[in-house]
Design an enzyme around this catalytic site. Sequence first.
Site, PDB file in Angstrom:
ATOM      1  CB  CYS A 185     -41.454 -12.693 -20.758  1.00  0.00           C
ATOM      2  SG  CYS A 185     -43.011 -13.086 -21.568  1.00  0.00           S
TER       3      CYS A 185
ATOM      4  N   GLY B  24     -43.795  -9.076 -16.185  1.00  0.00           N
ATOM      5  CA  GLY B  24     -44.945  -9.865 -16.613  1.00  0.00           C
ATOM      6  C   GLY B  24     -45.742 -10.318 -15.413  1.00  0.00           C
TER       7      GLY B  24
ATOM      8  CG  ASN C  83     -37.781 -11.079 -22.278  1.00  0.00           C
ATOM      9  OD1 ASN C  83     -36.914 -10.341 -21.844  1.00  0.00           O
ATOM     10  ND2 ASN C  83     -38.887 -10.608 -22.797  1.00  0.00           N
ATOM     11  N   GLY C  84     -39.086 -12.284 -25.357  1.00  0.00           N
ATOM     12  CA  GLY C  84     -38.860 -11.751 -26.694  1.00  0.00           C
ATOM     13  C   GLY C  84     -39.969 -12.181 -27.620  1.00  0.00           C
TER      14      GLY C  84
ATOM     15  CB  CYS D 175     -35.309  -3.186 -26.255  1.00  0.00           C
ATOM     16  SG  CYS D 175     -36.797  -2.249 -25.876  1.00  0.00           S
TER      17      CYS D 175
ATOM     18  CE1 TYR E  42     -43.664   1.823 -17.473  1.00  0.00           C
ATOM     19  CE2 TYR E  42     -43.879   0.233 -19.264  1.00  0.00           C
ATOM     20  CZ  TYR E  42     -44.343   0.784 -18.084  1.00  0.00           C
ATOM     21  OH  TYR E  42     -45.467   0.280 -17.505  1.00  0.00           O
TER      22      TYR E  42
ATOM     23  CB  SER F 265     -41.748   4.175 -14.895  1.00  0.00           C
ATOM     24  OG  SER F 265     -43.015   4.480 -15.416  1.00  0.00           O
TER      25      SER F 265
ATOM     26  CG  ASP G 117     -46.003   9.289 -17.886  1.00  0.00           C
ATOM     27  OD1 ASP G 117     -45.231   8.455 -17.385  1.00  0.00           O
ATOM     28  OD2 ASP G 117     -47.202   9.043 -18.107  1.00  0.00           O
ATOM     29  CG  ASP G 118     -42.264   6.222 -18.604  1.00  0.00           C
ATOM     30  OD1 ASP G 118     -42.935   5.562 -19.400  1.00  0.00           O
ATOM     31  OD2 ASP G 118     -42.422   6.180 -17.368  1.00  0.00           O
TER      32      ASP G 118
ATOM     33  CB  CYS H 299     -42.540  -3.239 -30.250  1.00  0.00           C
ATOM     34  SG  CYS H 299     -41.198  -4.350 -29.790  1.00  0.00           S
TER      35      CYS H 299
ATOM     36  CB  CYS I 146     -33.923  -2.010 -31.021  1.00  0.00           C
ATOM     37  SG  CYS I 146     -35.518  -1.933 -31.918  1.00  0.00           S
TER      38      CYS I 146
ATOM     39  CB  CYS J 296     -41.265   1.844 -30.972  1.00  0.00           C
ATOM     40  SG  CYS J 296     -40.095   1.947 -29.644  1.00  0.00           S
TER      41      CYS J 296
HETATM   42  S1  SF4 Z   1     -39.291  -1.441 -31.296  1.00  0.00           S
HETATM   43 FE1  SF4 Z   1     -39.125  -0.159 -29.434  1.00  0.00          FE
HETATM   44  S2  SF4 Z   1     -39.938  -1.447 -27.759  1.00  0.00           S
HETATM   45 FE2  SF4 Z   1     -39.529  -2.802 -29.523  1.00  0.00          FE
HETATM   46  S3  SF4 Z   1     -37.457  -3.597 -29.173  1.00  0.00           S
HETATM   47 FE3  SF4 Z   1     -37.248  -1.780 -30.469  1.00  0.00          FE
HETATM   48  S4  SF4 Z   1     -36.942  -0.075 -29.003  1.00  0.00           S
HETATM   49 FE4  SF4 Z   1     -37.754  -1.805 -27.864  1.00  0.00          FE
END
Ligand code: SF4
Length: 477
Positions: free
Chosen positions: A15, A42, A116-117, A249, A255, A296, A358-359, A395, A446, A449
Site C-alpha cells: 500500500c 497498490g 501500509n504494512g 524491508c 522491487y 523493474s 529479472d529481480d 512475508c 528485514c 523472505c
Molecule cells: S519478509 Fe521480505 S518482503 Fe517481507 S518485509 Fe521482510 S524483506 Fe520485505
Amino acid sequence: MPDLTDERDHPEEECGVFGVVAPSQDVARIAFFGLHALQHRGQESAGIAVSDGTHIIVQRELGLVSAVFDEPSLRSMTGDMAIGHVRYSTTGKNKWDNAQPVALPRGDGLVALGHNGNLTNSDALRRRVVALGHELQATTDSELITALISYEPGSLLDAVCNVMPLLQGAYSIVALTEHELVAFRDPNGVRPLVIGRLDGGFVVASETCALDQVGAEFEREVMAGEAVRITRDGVESRQALAPVRRALCIFEAIYFARPDSILDGETVWESRRDMGIVLAGESPAMADLVVGLPDSGTPAAIGFAQESGIPYSEAVVRNRYVGRSFIQPSQEMRQLGVKLKFNPLGAIIAGKRLVVVDDSIVRGTTTRKTVQMLRDAGATEVHLRISSPPIMWPCFYGIDMADRSDLIAANMSVEEVAASVGATSLAYLTLDGLQRAMGRPASVYCRACFTGEYPIPVPDASGKERFEAPTGAAPSR
Ligand code: SF4
C-alpha cells in the site's frame, strides 16, 4: 504467443500512504498527485480524506487513483489537511469496505486513517476492539488500529502514542482528525515513511517520489517508533516507542519502491544497478546480449551489462496502456484478466544468446511463460539472472508473497528451477552480494523472505482473507 496473465513473477505490492498539511492550498489535489506517484504500491483502491478544521470528508473507491477522482470530486473536498491511501489487499479482500482511508467517529468528530504494512497480532486486537464495543465493518487490520484510536481520549497524538504499544508488526500510517495529522511508524521501521517540506506546509509519504511529484523537499524519514504531529501551527515529534532492531524491508530496494525514490540516501535505481553489477561478478554468462524485463528488471540489467561488457538491449516491449493485472489478486480473477502485457522484439532477439535479468521469482509460472516467449522469438539460449536471492519464506509484514508451498525456490534446487522455467542456466544474487550492493550491513534490513529469520514474531494463521465471513454468514467477530 503465450498468455502472460501475470505481468511479472513477483511479490504483489502493498500500500502507499500520503498526507499533507498546507493552509490555503488545494490539499485534495496535492493528495491526488501524491497518490498518483505512489500508484505502483497498490492498484485496487484509492481514497482521500480532507479536513477543513470543522468536518472531514472521505472519498474512497475501488480502482486506480485517476479513476476514483475527477475534477468535480477534488473540487468538492476543500480544506487544509488531507491524507490519502492506495491499496493492494494484504489482509482482507479487495472490496469497498476495505478501501482506505478508514473513518470512524471519535469524540465529536472523525478519525480517518491510511495504513501500509501488516500487523502480526490482529487476532488479539480484534478481540480487544470487539470487547470495547466496536462493530467491525471491514476485515482489515487497519480498521482495528482506527478503532483503538477512536476509543482513546485526548489529542490524536496522545491517542496514537497510547495505541502504538498495542500494535505488533509493520505499520507506516497517516491518521487525520479535524485538527491534527499524525504520521507514525513501527519500532522496526519495516515500511518506509518520509517527511517533506512544502511551500507553506508539510507532506508525508511512503516514498520520496511522491514528494518530488508535488514539489516538496525531502526533510527526513519518520523514525522507527516515532509519531509526528503536523498541524496548522507546525510539527511536533514524539518517540512513542524505543526503536528496536531496524528492519527496513530490503524488497523495497529490490522491487517495490519506484526507481526514482531515495532509500537510505541512495536512489533505488542505483541500488538495483549495483545488484546487477555484483550479480555479473558472481554469476557471469557467455552471451550476446543482456536484456532486462521492463520495468523493474532494467536497472539491474544495465548494471550486469556494464560489469560483464556484454551489450545491453531492450528485448521486450511492454504495453503500458494495459491495466496491471495486480488489480486482480486472486488467480481465478487473473485468468479472466488481460492476457497480453509483453511483445518481444524478434529482430533483436533472433539467433542471440541472452542474459535475461529479472529481480525476483515467486511461483515461477510467469517466468516460464516469459522464457518460452523469448525462445519463440528466436533466442538460442536464455541465461536467467535474478538480482535477489531465492525467495524461500512468506512475508508477514504487508507483502503478498504466496504460501511457502507456492514458492518455487522453497521447493526446488536452483537446477530444478532452471529446468522448470526452461532456462539454459539460472543464478540468483547471493545474500552477501545483495548486502555488498546495498552498501549497508544486513542487520539494518528485514531479509526474512530469504532467510526465514523474522525480525518480528509472526502469527500462526496469516491468510489474508482469514477475517472474511463464510459465504452467507455475518462478518465474524
Ligand atoms: S519478509 Fe521480505 S518482503 Fe517481507 S518485509 Fe521482510 S524483506 Fe520485505
